[in-house]
Write a protein that holds these residues in place. Sequence first.
Motif, PDB file in Angstrom:
ATOM      1  N   LEU A 148       0.833  -1.200   0.000  1.00 34.58           N
ATOM      2  CA  LEU A 148       0.000   0.000   0.000  1.00 34.58           C
ATOM      3  C   LEU A 148       0.871   1.256   0.000  1.00 34.58           C
ATOM      4  CD1 LEU A 148      -2.829   1.227   0.073  1.00 34.58           C
ATOM      5  CD2 LEU A 148      -2.719   1.121   2.585  1.00 34.58           C
ATOM      6  N   THR A 149       1.957   1.224   0.778  1.00 34.30           N
ATOM      7  CA  THR A 149       2.887   2.350   0.789  1.00 34.30           C
ATOM      8  C   THR A 149       3.439   2.596  -0.607  1.00 34.30           C
ATOM      9  OG1 THR A 149       3.518   1.922   3.089  1.00 34.30           O
ATOM     10  CG2 THR A 149       5.040   3.236   1.765  1.00 34.30           C
ATOM     11  N   SER A 150       3.790   1.518  -1.307  1.00 33.10           N
ATOM     12  CA  SER A 150       4.331   1.651  -2.665  1.00 33.10           C
ATOM     13  C   SER A 150       3.289   2.222  -3.624  1.00 33.10           C
ATOM     14  CB  SER A 150       4.815   0.290  -3.173  1.00 33.10           C
ATOM     15  OG  SER A 150       5.837  -0.229  -2.349  1.00 33.10           O
ATOM     16  N   GLU A 151       2.050   1.780  -3.486  1.00 33.08           N
ATOM     17  CA  GLU A 151       0.997   2.232  -4.395  1.00 33.08           C
ATOM     18  C   GLU A 151       0.668   3.710  -4.189  1.00 33.08           C
ATOM     19  OE1 GLU A 151      -2.149  -0.493  -3.564  1.00 33.08           O
ATOM     20  OE2 GLU A 151      -1.375  -2.055  -4.897  1.00 33.08           O
ATOM     21  N   VAL A 152       0.625   4.155  -2.941  1.00 35.63           N
ATOM     22  CA  VAL A 152       0.241   5.542  -2.653  1.00 35.63           C
ATOM     23  C   VAL A 152       1.445   6.480  -2.760  1.00 35.63           C
ATOM     24  CG1 VAL A 152      -0.693   7.110  -0.921  1.00 35.63           C
ATOM     25  CG2 VAL A 152      -1.667   4.817  -1.178  1.00 35.63           C
ATOM     26  N   THR A 153       2.515   6.131  -2.052  1.00 38.34           N
ATOM     27  CA  THR A 153       3.673   7.016  -1.951  1.00 38.34           C
ATOM     28  C   THR A 153       4.534   6.978  -3.206  1.00 38.34           C
ATOM     29  OG1 THR A 153       3.647   6.622   0.434  1.00 38.34           O
ATOM     30  CG2 THR A 153       5.645   7.605  -0.472  1.00 38.34           C
ATOM     31  N   GLY A 154       4.516   5.844  -3.927  1.00 36.69           N
ATOM     32  CA  GLY A 154       5.290   5.710  -5.151  1.00 36.69           C
ATOM     33  C   GLY A 154       4.463   5.919  -6.402  1.00 36.69           C
ATOM     34  N   LEU A 155       3.576   4.988  -6.674  1.00 39.66           N
ATOM     35  CA  LEU A 155       2.760   5.076  -7.888  1.00 39.66           C
ATOM     36  C   LEU A 155       1.809   6.267  -7.864  1.00 39.66           C
ATOM     37  CD1 LEU A 155       1.939   1.299  -8.477  1.00 39.66           C
ATOM     38  CD2 LEU A 155       3.345   2.768  -9.931  1.00 39.66           C
ATOM     39  N   GLY A 156       1.449   6.731  -6.680  1.00 41.30           N
ATOM     40  CA  GLY A 156       0.607   7.924  -6.589  1.00 41.30           C
ATOM     41  C   GLY A 156       1.266   9.134  -7.232  1.00 41.30           C
ATOM     42  N   VAL A 157       2.588   9.202  -7.158  1.00 44.97           N
ATOM     43  CA  VAL A 157       3.320  10.303  -7.796  1.00 44.97           C
ATOM     44  C   VAL A 157       3.175  10.207  -9.312  1.00 44.97           C
ATOM     45  CG1 VAL A 157       5.548  11.456  -8.036  1.00 44.97           C
ATOM     46  CG2 VAL A 157       4.969  10.282  -5.889  1.00 44.97           C
ATOM     47  N   LEU A 158       3.333   9.004  -9.845  1.00 47.32           N
ATOM     48  CA  LEU A 158       3.154   8.800 -11.283  1.00 47.32           C
ATOM     49  C   LEU A 158       1.755   9.235 -11.710  1.00 47.32           C
ATOM     50  CD1 LEU A 158       3.853   7.694 -14.090  1.00 47.32           C
ATOM     51  CD2 LEU A 158       3.222   5.415 -13.256  1.00 47.32           C
ATOM     52  N   ASN A 159       0.742   8.840 -10.962  1.00 44.14           N
ATOM     53  CA  ASN A 159      -0.635   9.217 -11.307  1.00 44.14           C
ATOM     54  C   ASN A 159      -0.816  10.735 -11.300  1.00 44.14           C
ATOM     55  OD1 ASN A 159      -1.543   6.587 -11.671  1.00 44.14           O
ATOM     56  ND2 ASN A 159      -2.165   6.348  -9.540  1.00 44.14           N
ATOM     57  N   MET A 160      -0.225  11.399 -10.301  1.00 48.20           N
ATOM     58  CA  MET A 160      -0.382  12.852 -10.219  1.00 48.20           C
ATOM     59  C   MET A 160       0.380  13.553 -11.335  1.00 48.20           C
ATOM     60  SD  MET A 160      -2.240  14.664  -8.195  1.00 48.20           S
ATOM     61  CE  MET A 160      -2.748  15.954  -9.330  1.00 48.20           C
ATOM     62  N   LEU A 161       1.567  13.051 -11.658  1.00 47.64           N
ATOM     63  CA  LEU A 161       2.321  13.604 -12.786  1.00 47.64           C
ATOM     64  C   LEU A 161       1.561  13.420 -14.096  1.00 47.64           C
ATOM     65  CD1 LEU A 161       5.888  12.340 -11.855  1.00 47.64           C
ATOM     66  CD2 LEU A 161       5.311  14.742 -12.267  1.00 47.64           C
ATOM     67  N   GLU A 162       0.992  12.250 -14.276  1.00 46.71           N
ATOM     68  CA  GLU A 162       0.269  11.965 -15.517  1.00 46.71           C
ATOM     69  C   GLU A 162      -0.996  12.812 -15.610  1.00 46.71           C
ATOM     70  OE1 GLU A 162      -0.151   9.722 -19.207  1.00 46.71           O
ATOM     71  OE2 GLU A 162       1.445  10.543 -17.944  1.00 46.71           O
ATOM     72  N   ALA A 163      -1.693  12.980 -14.496  1.00 46.46           N
ATOM     73  CA  ALA A 163      -2.884  13.834 -14.489  1.00 46.46           C
ATOM     74  C   ALA A 163      -2.505  15.269 -14.847  1.00 46.46           C
ATOM     75  CB  ALA A 163      -3.565  13.787 -13.122  1.00 46.46           C
ATOM     76  N   THR A 164      -1.373  15.733 -14.338  1.00 46.33           N
ATOM     77  CA  THR A 164      -0.903  17.087 -14.643  1.00 46.33           C
ATOM     78  C   THR A 164      -0.527  17.203 -16.111  1.00 46.33           C
ATOM     79  OG1 THR A 164      -0.082  17.316 -12.371  1.00 46.33           O
ATOM     80  CG2 THR A 164       0.775  18.860 -14.011  1.00 46.33           C
ATOM     81  N   ARG A 165       0.162  16.194 -16.615  1.00 46.98           N
ATOM     82  CA  ARG A 165       0.576  16.219 -18.026  1.00 46.98           C
ATOM     83  C   ARG A 165      -0.626  16.220 -18.959  1.00 46.98           C
ATOM     84  NH1 ARG A 165       1.488  12.916 -22.431  1.00 46.98           N
ATOM     85  NH2 ARG A 165       0.602  11.083 -21.382  1.00 46.98           N
ATOM     86  N   LEU A 166      -1.590  15.365 -18.688  1.00 50.88           N
ATOM     87  CA  LEU A 166      -2.763  15.280 -19.549  1.00 50.88           C
ATOM     88  C   LEU A 166      -3.594  16.552 -19.473  1.00 50.88           C
ATOM     89  CD1 LEU A 166      -3.796  11.572 -18.835  1.00 50.88           C
ATOM     90  CD2 LEU A 166      -2.749  12.479 -20.922  1.00 50.88           C
ATOM     91  N   TYR A 167      -3.706  17.127 -18.280  1.00 51.08           N
ATOM     92  CA  TYR A 167      -4.467  18.364 -18.129  1.00 51.08           C
ATOM     93  C   TYR A 167      -3.784  19.515 -18.866  1.00 51.08           C
ATOM     94  CZ  TYR A 167      -6.254  22.641 -16.099  1.00 51.08           C
ATOM     95  OH  TYR A 167      -6.770  23.902 -15.944  1.00 51.08           O
TER      96      TYR A 167
END
Length: 328
Positions: A93-112
Motif C-alpha cells: 500500500l505504501t508503494s501504491e500511494v507514496t510511489g505510484l501515486g506520484v506517477l498518477n499525479m504527474l500523468e494527471a498534470t501532463r494530460l491536463y
Amino acid sequence: MPRALITGVTGQDGLYLAELLLGKGYEVFGLVRGQNNPKRELVEQQVPGVQIVTGDLTDLSSLMRAMTTAAPDEVYNLGAISFVAYSWENARLTSEVTGLGVLNMLEATRLYSGDDLSRVRFYQASSSEMFGKVQQVPQSEATLLWPRSPYGVAKVYGHYMTINYRESYGMHASSGILFNHESPRRGPEFVTRKISRAVARISLGLQDSISLGNLDAKRDWGFAGDYVDAMWRMLQAPAGDDYVVATGETHSIREYLDIAFARVGIDDWSDLVVVDPRFFRPAEVDLLIGDATKARTELGWEPQVSFPELVTMMVDADLDEQRALAGR
C-alpha cells in the motif's frame, strides 16, 4: 489570482502550505480522499479558505477530475503514506500511494496541461529517507540514494519519476528533498510529537513514562512552517529542479528529550523513558544531515526556527492542549 492544488492537504505540510498560499492571494484547492474523510473538518477549521475536492492518488480518473475542477497553475503533491514504521507493515500500500501515486499525479498534470506542458508547475515531496544508508555527510542533491525502508524506496521511485517527466516532457517539475520537519500539527505517531505530548502529560500527572526506540538516532530537524516556504520558492524559479531543504544541523533523540523535559522543569528524565525494542527499525537510518546550499543560493531560502525553538514550541502547544483536555 493564481490557483493551486495541494494533495495531502490534511497533513501538517498541507495545512501550513495552504495558509502560506492563501496569504499570498492564491485560490487554493485541497485534495481529500473520500467524502467522509475525518480530517476534512480539520482543514475546514484551520484553513477555511481552502476549497475541498475529492480524489485518490491511486485512481488516475479521480485526479483528472480534480485537475479539471481546480484548474491549477501549481500542483503540490504532498500526499503519501508518510509514517515510516508503517511502511514495513504494509509495503504494498505504501508503494501504491507514496510511489505510484506520484506517477498518477504527474500523468494527471501532463494530460491536463495539453500542448503547453510547462504551464502547470509541479512540486513533488521527496524525502531525506531516500538517503537511508548514507553515502556522504552531509547529504546534497548529488548524494547517492540508498533507502532503508519501503517508504524510502517508494519516495525514490516518485523522485526519479518526477525527474523523468521533467526531462522527457519539459514539465516545470521540482522535487524538494526535505529533511525531517516538525510542528505542533505533526501526527502523534511521529517520535517528535510522541515525545512532546508525553512530556506535557507527564508534567501534568496524566502519564507516568514514555516508551521509545533508538535514542541515539540523529536527524536534521526543522520547522514545517519554514519548509513549505521552500516548496513555494521552487515553483517560482525559472525552471524545475531538485533541492535539499534542511537546517544543516543534526540532533539526537536524547537531545530532543533534554530540551523537552527541561521545558517542564525536569532535568533527569532517565526514569521516565523506557527503551523498547519494538520501536527499533528493522534497518535503521542513524545519521541524516542536509546540505541546503543550493536552496539557499538559488532560492534565497533560510530556516527561521532553531531546534530548541522548535522543541519548545511543540511542548508548549501540547501543554495547552492537554490542559484543555483535562479541564485545567
